[in-house]
Design a protein around this motif. Structure first.
Motif, PDB file in Angstrom:
ATOM      1  N   THR A 245       0.789  -1.198  -0.058  1.00 46.97           N
ATOM      2  CA  THR A 245      -0.177   0.033   0.045  1.00 46.97           C
ATOM      3  C   THR A 245       1.012   1.183   0.152  1.00 46.97           C
ATOM      4  O   THR A 245       2.161   1.196   0.569  1.00 46.97           O
ATOM      5  CB  THR A 245      -0.928   0.112   1.293  1.00 46.97           C
TER       6      THR A 245
ATOM      7  N   ILE B 238      -1.429  -0.049  -3.629  1.00 46.98           N
ATOM      8  CA  ILE B 238      -2.772   0.380  -3.464  1.00 46.98           C
ATOM      9  C   ILE B 238      -3.004   1.460  -3.052  1.00 46.98           C
ATOM     10  O   ILE B 238      -2.195   1.952  -1.881  1.00 46.98           O
ATOM     11  CB  ILE B 238      -3.313  -0.883  -2.640  1.00 46.98           C
TER      12      ILE B 238
ATOM     13  N   TRP C  20     -24.210  10.809  -3.775  1.00 49.63           N
ATOM     14  CA  TRP C  20     -24.959  10.396  -2.830  1.00 49.63           C
ATOM     15  C   TRP C  20     -24.535   9.917  -1.273  1.00 49.63           C
ATOM     16  O   TRP C  20     -25.169   9.253  -0.569  1.00 49.63           O
ATOM     17  CB  TRP C  20     -25.346   8.927  -3.528  1.00 49.63           C
TER      18      TRP C  20
ATOM     19  N   ASP D  58     -16.781   3.271  -4.019  1.00 50.93           N
ATOM     20  CA  ASP D  58     -17.299   3.475  -5.226  1.00 50.93           C
ATOM     21  C   ASP D  58     -17.438   5.080  -5.825  1.00 50.93           C
ATOM     22  O   ASP D  58     -17.018   5.175  -7.077  1.00 50.93           O
ATOM     23  CB  ASP D  58     -18.856   3.036  -5.326  1.00 50.93           C
TER      24      ASP D  58
ATOM     25  N   ARG E 231     -13.293  -1.059  -7.100  1.00 48.89           N
ATOM     26  CA  ARG E 231     -14.321  -0.484  -6.679  1.00 48.89           C
ATOM     27  C   ARG E 231     -14.646  -1.113  -5.319  1.00 48.89           C
ATOM     28  O   ARG E 231     -14.956  -2.384  -5.162  1.00 48.89           O
ATOM     29  CB  ARG E 231     -15.703  -0.688  -7.528  1.00 48.89           C
TER      30      ARG E 231
ATOM     31  N   THR F  75     -17.126  -1.042  -1.850  1.00 51.49           N
ATOM     32  CA  THR F  75     -18.301  -0.641  -1.274  1.00 51.49           C
ATOM     33  C   THR F  75     -18.382  -1.221   0.442  1.00 51.49           C
ATOM     34  O   THR F  75     -17.542  -2.122   0.600  1.00 51.49           O
ATOM     35  CB  THR F  75     -19.519  -1.003  -1.891  1.00 51.49           C
ATOM     36  N   VAL F  76     -19.243  -0.788   1.062  1.00 53.87           N
ATOM     37  CA  VAL F  76     -19.313  -1.205   2.638  1.00 53.87           C
ATOM     38  C   VAL F  76     -19.641  -2.695   2.554  1.00 53.87           C
ATOM     39  O   VAL F  76     -19.554  -3.411   3.204  1.00 53.87           O
ATOM     40  CB  VAL F  76     -20.189  -0.490   3.241  1.00 53.87           C
ATOM     41  N   ARG F  77     -20.536  -2.929   1.307  1.00 53.94           N
ATOM     42  CA  ARG F  77     -20.768  -4.443   1.302  1.00 53.94           C
ATOM     43  C   ARG F  77     -19.738  -5.179   0.664  1.00 53.94           C
ATOM     44  O   ARG F  77     -19.516  -6.745   1.468  1.00 53.94           O
ATOM     45  CB  ARG F  77     -21.821  -4.634   0.123  1.00 53.94           C
ATOM     46  N   THR F  78     -18.664  -4.909  -0.109  1.00 57.57           N
ATOM     47  CA  THR F  78     -17.658  -5.895  -0.214  1.00 57.57           C
ATOM     48  C   THR F  78     -16.421  -5.877   0.520  1.00 57.57           C
ATOM     49  O   THR F  78     -15.768  -6.550   0.568  1.00 57.57           O
ATOM     50  CB  THR F  78     -16.940  -5.480  -1.763  1.00 57.57           C
TER      51      THR F  78
ATOM     52  N   TYR G  67     -16.613  -5.604   4.392  1.00 59.77           N
ATOM     53  CA  TYR G  67     -16.992  -5.076   5.440  1.00 59.77           C
ATOM     54  C   TYR G  67     -16.078  -5.156   6.490  1.00 59.77           C
ATOM     55  O   TYR G  67     -16.411  -4.725   7.820  1.00 59.77           O
ATOM     56  CB  TYR G  67     -18.276  -5.949   5.815  1.00 59.77           C
ATOM     57  N   THR G  68     -15.062  -5.932   6.298  1.00 62.61           N
ATOM     58  CA  THR G  68     -14.076  -6.050   7.411  1.00 62.61           C
ATOM     59  C   THR G  68     -12.922  -5.249   7.192  1.00 62.61           C
ATOM     60  O   THR G  68     -11.700  -5.652   7.750  1.00 62.61           O
ATOM     61  CB  THR G  68     -13.678  -7.573   7.735  1.00 62.61           C
TER      62      THR G  68
ATOM     63  N   ALA H  24     -20.778   0.261   7.687  1.00 63.80           N
ATOM     64  CA  ALA H  24     -21.470  -0.968   7.526  1.00 63.80           C
ATOM     65  C   ALA H  24     -22.890  -1.106   8.141  1.00 63.80           C
ATOM     66  O   ALA H  24     -24.058  -1.489   7.408  1.00 63.80           O
ATOM     67  CB  ALA H  24     -20.886  -2.142   8.074  1.00 63.80           C
TER      68      ALA H  24
ATOM     69  N   ASP I  30     -29.023   4.187  -2.482  1.00 64.98           N
ATOM     70  CA  ASP I  30     -30.125   4.888  -2.929  1.00 64.98           C
ATOM     71  C   ASP I  30     -31.064   4.685  -4.093  1.00 64.98           C
ATOM     72  O   ASP I  30     -32.093   4.604  -4.382  1.00 64.98           O
ATOM     73  CB  ASP I  30     -29.843   6.391  -2.664  1.00 64.98           C
TER      74      ASP I  30
ATOM     75  N   THR J 175     -25.858  -7.443   2.793  1.00 70.75           N
ATOM     76  CA  THR J 175     -24.722  -7.656   3.926  1.00 70.75           C
ATOM     77  C   THR J 175     -25.731  -7.655   5.200  1.00 70.75           C
ATOM     78  O   THR J 175     -26.671  -6.445   5.053  1.00 70.75           O
ATOM     79  CB  THR J 175     -23.748  -6.622   3.810  1.00 70.75           C
TER      80      THR J 175
ATOM     81  N   THR K 201     -24.980  -6.486   9.161  1.00 69.02           N
ATOM     82  CA  THR K 201     -24.189  -6.343  10.135  1.00 69.02           C
ATOM     83  C   THR K 201     -24.990  -5.742  11.856  1.00 69.02           C
ATOM     84  O   THR K 201     -25.789  -5.247  11.443  1.00 69.02           O
ATOM     85  CB  THR K 201     -23.222  -5.133   9.845  1.00 69.02           C
TER      86      THR K 201
ATOM     87  N   ARG L 156     -23.357 -11.795   3.432  1.00 68.07           N
ATOM     88  CA  ARG L 156     -22.299 -11.634   4.330  1.00 68.07           C
ATOM     89  C   ARG L 156     -23.053 -10.903   5.646  1.00 68.07           C
ATOM     90  O   ARG L 156     -24.016 -10.361   5.602  1.00 68.07           O
ATOM     91  CB  ARG L 156     -21.682 -10.330   3.762  1.00 68.07           C
TER      92      ARG L 156
ATOM     93  N   ARG M  47     -22.007 -10.010   9.559  1.00 65.45           N
ATOM     94  CA  ARG M  47     -20.860  -9.583  10.447  1.00 65.45           C
ATOM     95  C   ARG M  47     -21.366  -9.100  11.963  1.00 65.45           C
ATOM     96  O   ARG M  47     -22.466  -8.403  12.035  1.00 65.45           O
ATOM     97  CB  ARG M  47     -19.981  -8.478   9.856  1.00 65.45           C
TER      98      ARG M  47
ATOM     99  N   LYS N  29      -9.751 -15.175   7.363  1.00 72.44           N
ATOM    100  CA  LYS N  29      -9.157 -13.871   8.052  1.00 72.44           C
ATOM    101  C   LYS N  29      -8.858 -13.793   9.381  1.00 72.44           C
ATOM    102  O   LYS N  29      -9.690 -14.265  10.304  1.00 72.44           O
ATOM    103  CB  LYS N  29      -9.811 -12.544   7.467  1.00 72.44           C
TER     104      LYS N  29
END
Lengths: 191, 251
Positions: free
Chosen positions: A35, A68, A82, A130, A166, A168-171, A173-174, A185, B11, B34, B36, B70, B72, B158
């Motif tokens: 990174t 990165i 958004w 994103d 890309r 997102t909080v979905r991809t 989450y950890t 999240a 959105d 997801t 959480t 997912r 968590r 992980k």
């Protein structure tokens, strides 16, 4: 222990490092990732580290070095149509604005020194939320062009490849490196 | 086709889901992908509706849990941790509805407290789980590996800060054998990792390591892991500052 010759890592450091990171047996290795933040954090030792590690990779193997760049490495404040500003601030609660071009010059020097050991393809990856993908790619391209213009990236036969991932909080989450991901999240689940 | 352009824009997805039934059907898997939840004492900045197990309960009541891929369980502090007291018959019922869960993350999981009936609690995820993230799990090496072995299709692993914390390997632990050998051919991510014996046991019990990608940050046994994956490793993520945790471990 610092090296007396800046172009050569010290023998003691190299030996210690190779005890852990000798990659000569990893025959399938094709990509090393790091990174921008880690390069900056390591400061002057980053070059020695990578030169030593790279020297252990078989020279005949094609290798990609992926650097990165996170949102905060590219922009002081993530922005998009958004995202809510308050939530965007939560991502990076402690970082101060900084001179990205100056930081890139340090990284560019590290890349040059790495390239003195071994040929590789440099891949700059904007790993950003994103909403920042376009901005991230543009910023990396702009910095790379500026660096190229002053001869900073004169080593590779091919130009650095600039890509994006890309996020997102979905991809992710950890993801603990992107500020308070937990809040993000939770924001996602609130929809 | 239209919806796939908005999968990152929540959105717009939400707006699409409200237009008509067919758009709702197309959008809803992305919206509820997801889940959480926060397991721990209420904190000022966390809405109580996100506290364990309310999001799970609400999604269950709305029949949305099969859409969750997912899941968590977050925690800010290790007290009370995620132990058997966190689960009830009702929450196990919610777990059983997570029929398509692929990624599971749990903070402060007290594996030792769940033994020996841990399979009854988490076995619901066995057929589908591909990714497991544990932050500061509590338990002996064998117990943690037994938990990992509950998931026969696991690819990515992980582990963050799995400090030994005084857990002793008891004689009973020595005979504990995972129920399956997961493939574990994806990404291994280790952060501030000092439990060398965990890796050694993993190599023995899982018949070697086969990870193709690794992210190693402040890991004490880098050499051991790299050697174990010498035939399979394709991508390695490195951190030049304190690469094998020397400074970190000295603190």
């Amino acid at each position: 222990m610092k090296s007396t010759n800046p172009s050569e890592p010290s023998v003691a450091n190299s030996t210690a490092l190779l005890r852990h990171f000798n990659l000569s047996h990893n025959k399938s290795l094709r990509t090393l990732e790091t990174t921008a933040e880690a390069i900056d954090a390591a400061d002057d030792t980053a070059s020695d580290f990578f030169k030593t590690v790279l020297s252990s990779v078989a020279p005949s193997v094609p290798l990609d070095i992926v650097v990165i760049y996170r949102d905060i490495d590219i922009s002081d404040m993530p922005h998009c149509s958004w995202c809510k500003l308050e939530l965007a601030r939560l991502r990076y609660p402690r970082r101060e604005p900084r001179d990205r071009v100056a930081h890139f010059q340090h990284q560019s020097r590290v890349f040059r020194e790495m390239h003195s050991v071994r040929n590789f393809r440099l891949v700059l990856c904007a790993d950003v939320f994103d909403c920042m993908v376009e901005d991230g790619i543009n910023t990396l391209e702009r910095i790379a062009k500026m660096e190229e213009a002053i001869g900073g990236l004169d080593y590779p036969r091919q130009k650095p490849l600039i890509i994006s991932e890309r996020r997102t909080v979905r991809t992710r989450y950890t993801d603990y490196n992107a500020g308070d991901s937990r809040v993000l999240a939770i924001y996602a689940t609130a929809l | 086709m239209v919806i796939s352009n908005f999968i990152y824009d929540k959105d717009s997805l939400l707006a699409c889901s409200m237009t008509c039934y067919s758009w709702y059907i197309a959008a809803v898997p992305y919206l509820h992908n997801t889940l959480t939840t926060e397991n721990g004492p209420p904190l000022p900045w966390i809405d109580t509706k996100y506290l364990w197990p309310r999001p799970l309960q609400k999604s269950y009541e709305l029949g949305l849990l099969p859409l969750v891929k997912r899941f968590r369980i977050c925690m800010v502090h290790n007290v009370p941790g995620f132990g058997p007291k966190s689960l009830s018959k009702r929450t196990l019922c919610y777990f059983s509805a997570l029929t398509n869960l692929q990624e599971l993350g749990i903070d402060y999981l007290y594996v030792s407290d769940f033994m020996p009936t841990i399979q009854q609690c988490f076995g619901y995820f066995s057929p589908t789980l591909r990714f497991l993230a544990l932050k500061r799990p509590f338990g002996s090496c064998r117990q943690i590996l037994y938990f990992i072995g509950l998931f026969p299709n696991l690819q990515d692993l992980k582990l963050d800060y799995p400090f030994p914390r005084g857990e002793q390997e008891s004689a009973a632990d020595a005979t504990l054998v995972p129920l399956s050998i997961p493939p574990l051919r994806g990404r291994l991510t280790l952060t501030c990792f000092t439990r060398v014996n965990l890796v050694k046991d993993m190599i023995v019990l899982f018949e070697g390591l086969r990870f193709r990608r690794m992210d190693l940050f402040r890991v004490k046994c880098v050499r051991l892991i790299l050697d174990a994956c010498r035939e399979t490793l394709e991508t390695l993520k490195l951190y030049p500052s304190d690469p094998y945790g020397e400074s970190f471990l000295r603190k």
